[in-house]
Write a protein that holds these residues in place. Structure first.
Motif, short mmCIF file in Angstrom:
data_model
loop_
_atom_site.label_atom_id
_atom_site.label_comp_id
_atom_site.label_asym_id
_atom_site.label_seq_id
_atom_site.Cartn_x
_atom_site.Cartn_y
_atom_site.Cartn_z
N VAL A 2 0.89 -1.37 -0.19
CA VAL A 2 -0.28 -0.09 -0.03
C VAL A 2 0.81 1.38 0.06
O VAL A 2 1.69 1.38 1.03
CB VAL A 2 -1.05 0.17 1.22
N LEU A 3 0.90 1.94 -1.10
CA LEU A 3 1.51 3.35 -1.37
C LEU A 3 0.55 4.33 -1.05
O LEU A 3 -0.48 4.46 -1.48
CB LEU A 3 2.40 3.30 -2.42
N GLY A 4 1.04 5.52 -0.19
CA GLY A 4 0.15 6.46 -0.04
C GLY A 4 0.96 7.82 0.02
O GLY A 4 1.99 7.76 0.59
N LYS A 27 -5.19 16.78 -8.61
CA LYS A 27 -5.11 15.29 -7.93
C LYS A 27 -3.80 14.66 -7.85
O LYS A 27 -3.41 14.30 -8.71
CB LYS A 27 -6.19 14.24 -8.57
N LEU A 28 -3.12 15.19 -6.83
CA LEU A 28 -1.77 14.66 -6.61
C LEU A 28 -1.66 13.58 -5.43
O LEU A 28 -0.66 13.00 -5.68
CB LEU A 28 -0.98 15.97 -6.15
N ASP A 29 -2.46 13.60 -4.65
CA ASP A 29 -2.51 12.72 -3.51
C ASP A 29 -3.32 11.49 -3.70
O ASP A 29 -4.34 11.54 -4.35
CB ASP A 29 -2.89 13.32 -2.12
N ARG A 30 -3.00 10.26 -3.51
CA ARG A 30 -3.66 9.09 -3.70
C ARG A 30 -3.09 7.91 -3.02
O ARG A 30 -2.01 7.99 -2.44
CB ARG A 30 -3.75 8.86 -5.14
N PHE A 31 -3.92 6.88 -2.83
CA PHE A 31 -3.25 5.68 -2.30
C PHE A 31 -3.21 4.61 -3.62
O PHE A 31 -4.12 4.53 -4.40
CB PHE A 31 -4.06 5.07 -1.23
N LEU A 32 -2.32 3.79 -3.65
CA LEU A 32 -2.13 2.76 -4.54
C LEU A 32 -1.82 1.56 -3.86
O LEU A 32 -1.08 1.31 -2.76
CB LEU A 32 -0.84 3.08 -5.53
N ILE A 33 -2.67 0.44 -4.18
CA ILE A 33 -2.98 -0.91 -3.36
C ILE A 33 -2.69 -1.97 -4.28
O ILE A 33 -3.06 -2.04 -5.69
CB ILE A 33 -4.04 -0.69 -2.39
N ASP A 35 -10.99 -7.68 0.27
CA ASP A 35 -12.28 -6.74 0.44
C ASP A 35 -12.55 -5.86 -0.67
O ASP A 35 -12.10 -4.82 -0.99
CB ASP A 35 -11.93 -5.91 1.83
N GLU A 36 -13.69 -6.24 -1.49
CA GLU A 36 -13.97 -5.60 -2.94
C GLU A 36 -14.55 -4.28 -2.38
O GLU A 36 -14.76 -3.44 -3.21
CB GLU A 36 -14.91 -6.43 -3.68
N THR A 37 -14.75 -3.80 -1.00
CA THR A 37 -15.40 -2.53 -0.93
C THR A 37 -14.45 -1.50 -0.60
O THR A 37 -14.99 -0.37 -0.34
CB THR A 37 -16.39 -2.75 0.34
N MET A 38 -13.21 -1.65 -0.81
CA MET A 38 -12.06 -0.84 -0.60
C MET A 38 -12.12 0.22 -1.27
O MET A 38 -12.24 0.30 -2.32
CB MET A 38 -10.69 -1.55 -0.69
N ILE A 39 -12.23 1.57 -0.71
CA ILE A 39 -12.28 2.95 -1.42
C ILE A 39 -11.28 3.70 -0.80
O ILE A 39 -10.76 3.72 0.36
CB ILE A 39 -13.79 3.57 -1.42
N GLN A 40 -10.82 4.91 -1.34
CA GLN A 40 -10.01 6.03 -0.89
C GLN A 40 -11.05 7.09 -1.03
O GLN A 40 -11.90 7.36 -1.99
CB GLN A 40 -9.02 6.14 -1.58
N ARG A 41 -11.07 7.96 0.16
CA ARG A 41 -12.11 9.07 0.27
C ARG A 41 -11.37 10.24 0.65
O ARG A 41 -10.28 10.48 1.51
CB ARG A 41 -13.21 8.71 1.25
N CYS A 42 -11.76 11.82 -0.11
CA CYS A 42 -10.92 12.73 0.12
C CYS A 42 -11.84 13.42 1.13
O CYS A 42 -13.04 13.74 1.10
CB CYS A 42 -11.01 13.55 -1.21
N HIS A 47 -3.46 20.76 0.97
CA HIS A 47 -3.71 19.35 0.56
C HIS A 47 -4.79 18.92 1.43
O HIS A 47 -4.95 19.20 2.60
CB HIS A 47 -2.60 18.46 0.70
N ASN A 48 -5.70 18.13 0.66
CA ASN A 48 -6.87 17.52 1.37
C ASN A 48 -6.29 16.20 1.89
O ASN A 48 -5.64 15.54 1.52
CB ASN A 48 -7.72 16.96 0.67
N PRO A 49 -6.76 15.88 3.16
CA PRO A 49 -6.33 14.44 3.60
C PRO A 49 -7.18 13.44 2.87
O PRO A 49 -8.18 13.58 2.43
CB PRO A 49 -6.79 14.59 5.11
N ILE A 50 -6.44 12.31 2.85
CA ILE A 50 -7.24 10.95 2.25
C ILE A 50 -7.14 9.88 3.21
O ILE A 50 -6.21 9.63 3.72
CB ILE A 50 -6.61 10.90 0.77
N ILE A 51 -8.38 9.01 2.96
CA ILE A 51 -8.40 7.99 3.72
C ILE A 51 -8.69 6.71 3.16
O ILE A 51 -9.42 6.88 1.98
CB ILE A 51 -9.47 7.82 5.17
N ILE A 52 -8.11 5.57 3.42
CA ILE A 52 -8.58 4.50 2.45
C ILE A 52 -9.09 3.30 3.56
O ILE A 52 -8.43 3.14 4.65
CB ILE A 52 -7.54 3.96 1.66
N GLY A 53 -10.06 2.58 3.25
CA GLY A 53 -10.57 1.37 4.08
C GLY A 53 -11.81 0.83 3.39
O GLY A 53 -12.06 1.36 2.40
#
Length: 248
Positions: A107-109, A166-172, A180-187, A195-201
């Protein structure tokens, strides 16, 4: 697990991680800033991750170990890419070699300083060349850039002539998506940073109503009226039963 970029912390001190993440037993690793520039920080709950190996660089902090509930070895990477394109490409090459070496789910973020397409940018900047090298990196390491919920952009320059990117992201890793097919990243809403914080889960995203498609040629079929009549009769019966009327 929390990733923080551009901390500007030159000398991480004892108790720093506990001061940031209150009321929990946590561990962390940091990359020192160069003067008032850069600096990386990773903090995690003690029960969530057990670190076995740390690879640090001024542009990335990689943690390899065992994560709770995941059978494979995990790698977490906090990335703060360079504004310089040549230096950024060197980082992509280094990360590609590290990720390719070993059976690890990654997981890169962070802030990758790269925009992948024109829809993720408003204002000045060149997309095509930087997008090509970044896309090549993502394809080479085999990670997935999930769709972002909450906003199209993660950075704003806050100037009279605004620029949004859009500079920030997670790569998984794809293996994690299979778990877990419901995995998303949210701004999340922007705060004191540009920068906006981003969460993944795990979670569900409403992408709007599903489009309804109807082809006129369907009405030319002899069975069309029968199919439609049966559908509405069954639908009416379901609604009546739901309301407790029974019916036939």
């Amino acid at each position: 697990m929390v990733f923080v970029q551009e901390t500007k912390i030159q000398n991480p001190y004892d108790g720093l991680y506990e001061k940031i993440w209150l009321k929990e037993s946590v561990q962390g690793r940091a990359v020192k800033s160069k003067g008032r520039a850069g600096g990386l920080l990773c903090i995690w709950q003690e029960g969530f991750f057990k670190v076995k190996e740390v690879i640090s660089h001024k542009h990335y902090l990689l943690l390899i170990g065992i994560a709770r509930g995941i059978r494979t070895k995990m790698g977490f990477g906090n990335v703060y890419a360079s504004n310089d394109e040549e230096e950024r490409n060197v980082v992509w090459h280094e990360l590609s070699q590290i990720i390719a070496d070993g059976d690890i789910s990654w997981v890169l973020g962070g802030d990758f300083k790269s925009v992948r397409n024109e829809e993720k940018r408003i204002g000045r900047g060149e997309v095509n060349r930087t997008a090509t090298s970044f896309d090549h990196f993502i394809n080479e390491v085999g990670l997935i850039d999930l769709s972002l919920a909450g906003s199209k952009f993660t950075w704003c320059n806050n100037k009279e002539e605004p620029a949004f990117n859009k500079l920030d992201r997670f790569l998984i890793d794809a293996d994690l998506l299979e778990m877990d097919e419901t995995m998303i990243q949210r701004c999340l809403p922007i705060s004191i940073s540009d920068h906006n914080p981003i969460i993944i889960g795990p979670g569900k995203v409403c992408w709007g109503p599903k489009p309804f498609k109807f082809f006129n040629r369907w009405m030319e079929e002899e069975s069309f009226n029968v199919v439609m009549k049966d559908y509405w009769i069954n639908k009416r019966r379901e609604n009546e039963e739901r309301k407790g009327f029974g019916g036939s």
